[in-house]
Design a protein around this motif. Structure first.
Motif, PDB file in Angstrom:
ATOM      1  N   HIS A 235       0.941  -1.062  -0.096  1.00 34.19           N
ATOM      2  CA  HIS A 235       0.426   0.175  -0.238  1.00 34.19           C
ATOM      3  C   HIS A 235       0.540   1.383  -0.081  1.00 34.19           C
ATOM      4  CE1 HIS A 235      -3.751  -2.096   1.114  1.00 34.19           C
ATOM      5  NE2 HIS A 235      -2.904  -2.737   2.233  1.00 34.19           N
ATOM      6  N   LEU A 236       1.212   2.432  -0.870  1.00 35.43           N
ATOM      7  CA  LEU A 236       2.059   3.230  -1.238  1.00 35.43           C
ATOM      8  C   LEU A 236       0.783   4.195  -0.962  1.00 35.43           C
ATOM      9  CD1 LEU A 236       3.583   1.951  -4.286  1.00 35.43           C
ATOM     10  CD2 LEU A 236       4.133   2.236  -1.631  1.00 35.43           C
ATOM     11  N   PHE A 237       0.550   4.892   0.078  1.00 37.87           N
ATOM     12  CA  PHE A 237       0.071   6.204   0.018  1.00 37.87           C
ATOM     13  C   PHE A 237       0.416   7.701   0.222  1.00 37.87           C
ATOM     14  CE2 PHE A 237      -1.845   2.920   3.000  1.00 37.87           C
ATOM     15  CZ  PHE A 237      -3.574   3.739   3.053  1.00 37.87           C
ATOM     16  N   ARG A 238      -0.362   8.940  -0.175  1.00 38.53           N
ATOM     17  CA  ARG A 238       0.342  10.026  -0.088  1.00 38.53           C
ATOM     18  C   ARG A 238      -0.270  10.185   1.803  1.00 38.53           C
ATOM     19  NH1 ARG A 238      -2.359  14.275  -1.034  1.00 38.53           N
ATOM     20  NH2 ARG A 238      -4.435  13.636  -1.134  1.00 38.53           N
ATOM     21  N   PRO A 239       1.022  11.482   2.030  1.00 31.80           N
ATOM     22  CA  PRO A 239       0.699  11.223   3.813  1.00 31.80           C
ATOM     23  C   PRO A 239      -0.622  11.428   4.641  1.00 31.80           C
ATOM     24  CG  PRO A 239       2.978  12.433   2.967  1.00 31.80           C
ATOM     25  CD  PRO A 239       1.911  12.098   2.161  1.00 31.80           C
ATOM     26  N   GLU A 240      -1.534  12.358   4.039  1.00 28.04           N
ATOM     27  CA  GLU A 240      -2.178  12.653   4.416  1.00 28.04           C
ATOM     28  C   GLU A 240      -3.457  11.460   4.496  1.00 28.04           C
ATOM     29  OE1 GLU A 240      -2.180  14.864   1.207  1.00 28.04           O
ATOM     30  OE2 GLU A 240      -0.911  14.739   2.483  1.00 28.04           O
ATOM     31  N   VAL A 241      -3.711  10.443   3.870  1.00 31.48           N
ATOM     32  CA  VAL A 241      -4.130   9.385   2.702  1.00 31.48           C
ATOM     33  C   VAL A 241      -4.174   8.280   4.467  1.00 31.48           C
ATOM     34  CG1 VAL A 241      -5.348   8.165   0.799  1.00 31.48           C
ATOM     35  CG2 VAL A 241      -4.389  10.303   0.445  1.00 31.48           C
ATOM     36  N   ARG A 242      -2.809   8.150   3.648  1.00 27.50           N
ATOM     37  CA  ARG A 242      -2.786   6.735   4.387  1.00 27.50           C
ATOM     38  C   ARG A 242      -3.025   7.048   6.330  1.00 27.50           C
ATOM     39  NH1 ARG A 242       3.839   4.768   5.550  1.00 27.50           N
ATOM     40  NH2 ARG A 242       3.505   3.900   7.585  1.00 27.50           N
ATOM     41  N   GLN A 243      -2.663   8.637   6.932  1.00 33.24           N
ATOM     42  CA  GLN A 243      -3.276   8.326   8.338  1.00 33.24           C
ATOM     43  C   GLN A 243      -4.571   8.492   8.345  1.00 33.24           C
ATOM     44  OE1 GLN A 243      -2.375  12.942   9.505  1.00 33.24           O
ATOM     45  NE2 GLN A 243      -1.935  12.431  12.028  1.00 33.24           N
ATOM     46  N   PHE A 244      -5.509   9.058   7.437  1.00 32.25           N
ATOM     47  CA  PHE A 244      -6.804   9.237   7.670  1.00 32.25           C
ATOM     48  C   PHE A 244      -7.294   7.067   7.093  1.00 32.25           C
ATOM     49  CE2 PHE A 244     -10.838   8.609   5.645  1.00 32.25           C
ATOM     50  CZ  PHE A 244     -11.895   8.929   5.615  1.00 32.25           C
ATOM     51  N   TYR A 245      -6.981   6.762   5.975  1.00 33.84           N
ATOM     52  CA  TYR A 245      -6.963   5.274   5.748  1.00 33.84           C
ATOM     53  C   TYR A 245      -6.286   4.338   8.047  1.00 33.84           C
ATOM     54  CZ  TYR A 245      -9.722   6.049   2.081  1.00 33.84           C
ATOM     55  OH  TYR A 245     -10.468   6.832   1.094  1.00 33.84           O
ATOM     56  N   GLY A 246      -5.178   4.260   8.421  1.00 30.56           N
ATOM     57  CA  GLY A 246      -4.818   3.784   9.626  1.00 30.56           C
ATOM     58  C   GLY A 246      -4.776   2.651   9.410  1.00 30.56           C
ATOM     59  N   LEU A 247      -3.861   1.634   8.030  1.00 30.56           N
ATOM     60  CA  LEU A 247      -3.862   0.424   7.860  1.00 30.56           C
ATOM     61  C   LEU A 247      -3.252  -0.040   8.641  1.00 30.56           C
ATOM     62  CD1 LEU A 247      -4.041  -0.045   4.310  1.00 30.56           C
ATOM     63  CD2 LEU A 247      -5.651  -0.403   5.609  1.00 30.56           C
ATOM     64  N   GLU A 248      -1.875   0.457   9.587  1.00 35.68           N
ATOM     65  CA  GLU A 248      -1.293  -0.289  10.314  1.00 35.68           C
ATOM     66  C   GLU A 248      -1.530  -0.783  11.326  1.00 35.68           C
ATOM     67  OE1 GLU A 248       1.944   3.082   8.547  1.00 35.68           O
ATOM     68  OE2 GLU A 248      -0.358   2.565   8.580  1.00 35.68           O
ATOM     69  N   LYS A 249      -2.987  -0.093  11.852  1.00 35.22           N
ATOM     70  CA  LYS A 249      -3.755   0.028  12.972  1.00 35.22           C
ATOM     71  C   LYS A 249      -5.003  -1.165  13.528  1.00 35.22           C
ATOM     72  CE  LYS A 249      -6.827   2.358  16.044  1.00 35.22           C
ATOM     73  NZ  LYS A 249      -8.627   3.347  16.709  1.00 35.22           N
ATOM     74  N   MET A 250      -5.078  -1.136  11.948  1.00 37.42           N
ATOM     75  CA  MET A 250      -6.206  -2.653  11.718  1.00 37.42           C
ATOM     76  C   MET A 250      -5.069  -4.205  11.907  1.00 37.42           C
ATOM     77  SD  MET A 250      -8.676  -1.476   8.863  1.00 37.42           S
ATOM     78  CE  MET A 250      -8.260  -0.638   7.510  1.00 37.42           C
ATOM     79  N   TRP A 251      -3.847  -4.002  11.315  1.00 36.17           N
ATOM     80  CA  TRP A 251      -3.223  -5.396  10.255  1.00 36.17           C
ATOM     81  C   TRP A 251      -2.087  -5.332  11.920  1.00 36.17           C
ATOM     82  CZ3 TRP A 251      -4.334  -8.907   7.707  1.00 36.17           C
ATOM     83  CH2 TRP A 251      -6.041  -8.762   6.788  1.00 36.17           C
ATOM     84  N   ALA A 252      -2.185  -4.168  12.913  1.00 37.33           N
ATOM     85  CA  ALA A 252      -0.097  -5.044  13.192  1.00 37.33           C
ATOM     86  C   ALA A 252      -0.537  -5.799  14.463  1.00 37.33           C
ATOM     87  CB  ALA A 252      -0.071  -3.386  14.412  1.00 37.33           C
ATOM     88  N   PHE A 253       0.117  -6.482  14.484  1.00 42.34           N
ATOM     89  CA  PHE A 253      -0.036  -7.601  15.386  1.00 42.34           C
ATOM     90  C   PHE A 253       1.243  -8.186  16.629  1.00 42.34           C
ATOM     91  CE2 PHE A 253      -2.193  -9.094  11.712  1.00 42.34           C
ATOM     92  CZ  PHE A 253      -3.602  -9.407  12.205  1.00 42.34           C
ATOM     93  N   ASP A 254       1.387  -8.285  17.677  1.00 47.06           N
ATOM     94  CA  ASP A 254       1.732  -8.748  18.810  1.00 47.06           C
ATOM     95  C   ASP A 254       2.448 -10.006  18.472  1.00 47.06           C
ATOM     96  OD1 ASP A 254       0.037 -10.640  20.197  1.00 47.06           O
ATOM     97  OD2 ASP A 254      -0.600  -9.594  21.844  1.00 47.06           O
ATOM     98  N   ALA A 255       3.942 -10.328  19.700  1.00 47.99           N
ATOM     99  CA  ALA A 255       4.352 -12.113  18.966  1.00 47.99           C
ATOM    100  C   ALA A 255       3.948 -12.888  19.520  1.00 47.99           C
ATOM    101  CB  ALA A 255       5.355 -11.711  19.831  1.00 47.99           C
TER     102      ALA A 255
END
Length: 125
Positions: A93-113
């Protein structure tokens, strides 16, 4: 490591190198193996402008085809606000910074150990 795992690792490393060479910003790689059937890795990165986002996508497409003899599917290249690259085992996923911030994909797909979802660093709650 199996041949399939070596191929995925080579693809992942090539994509990360393309992003580094193209001066992508805030590159995050999220391991998905065993957590999702869509891919083994998800890579999220930003470009400073639509021109840079498009250039990064085209660089990845060209390098994957030239080096690994594989085709990728690209969506969103016309507007280049958010470009999705499906390289089979690696989704980018490649974003312009403001679009990336709006969607927050990292938040939806981050996992712990342990494989449990967690809030990604820098993502807003």
């Amino acid at each position: 490591m199996t041949d399939a795992e070596k191929n995925v690792d080579a693809l992942h490393k090539l994509i990360l190198k393309c992003l580094e060479d193209g001066q992508a910003e805030e590159v995050v790689s999220i391991p998905l193996a065993g957590k999702s059937a869509i891919a083994d890795h998800m890579v999220v990165a930003s470009g400073r402008s639509t021109r840079q986002v498009a250039a990064l996508a085209q660089r990845i497409e060209s390098e994957v085809k030239q080096s690994l003899h594989r085709n990728v599917k690209i969506e969103g290249l016309a507007s280049a606000d958010w470009v999705l690259i499906d390289a089979h085992d690696v989704i980018v996923h490649l974003f312009r910074p403001e679009v990336r911030q709006f969607y927050g994909l990292e938040k939806m797909w981050a996992f712990d150990a342990d494989g449990a979802p967690v809030r990604a660093e820098g993502a807003k709650p």
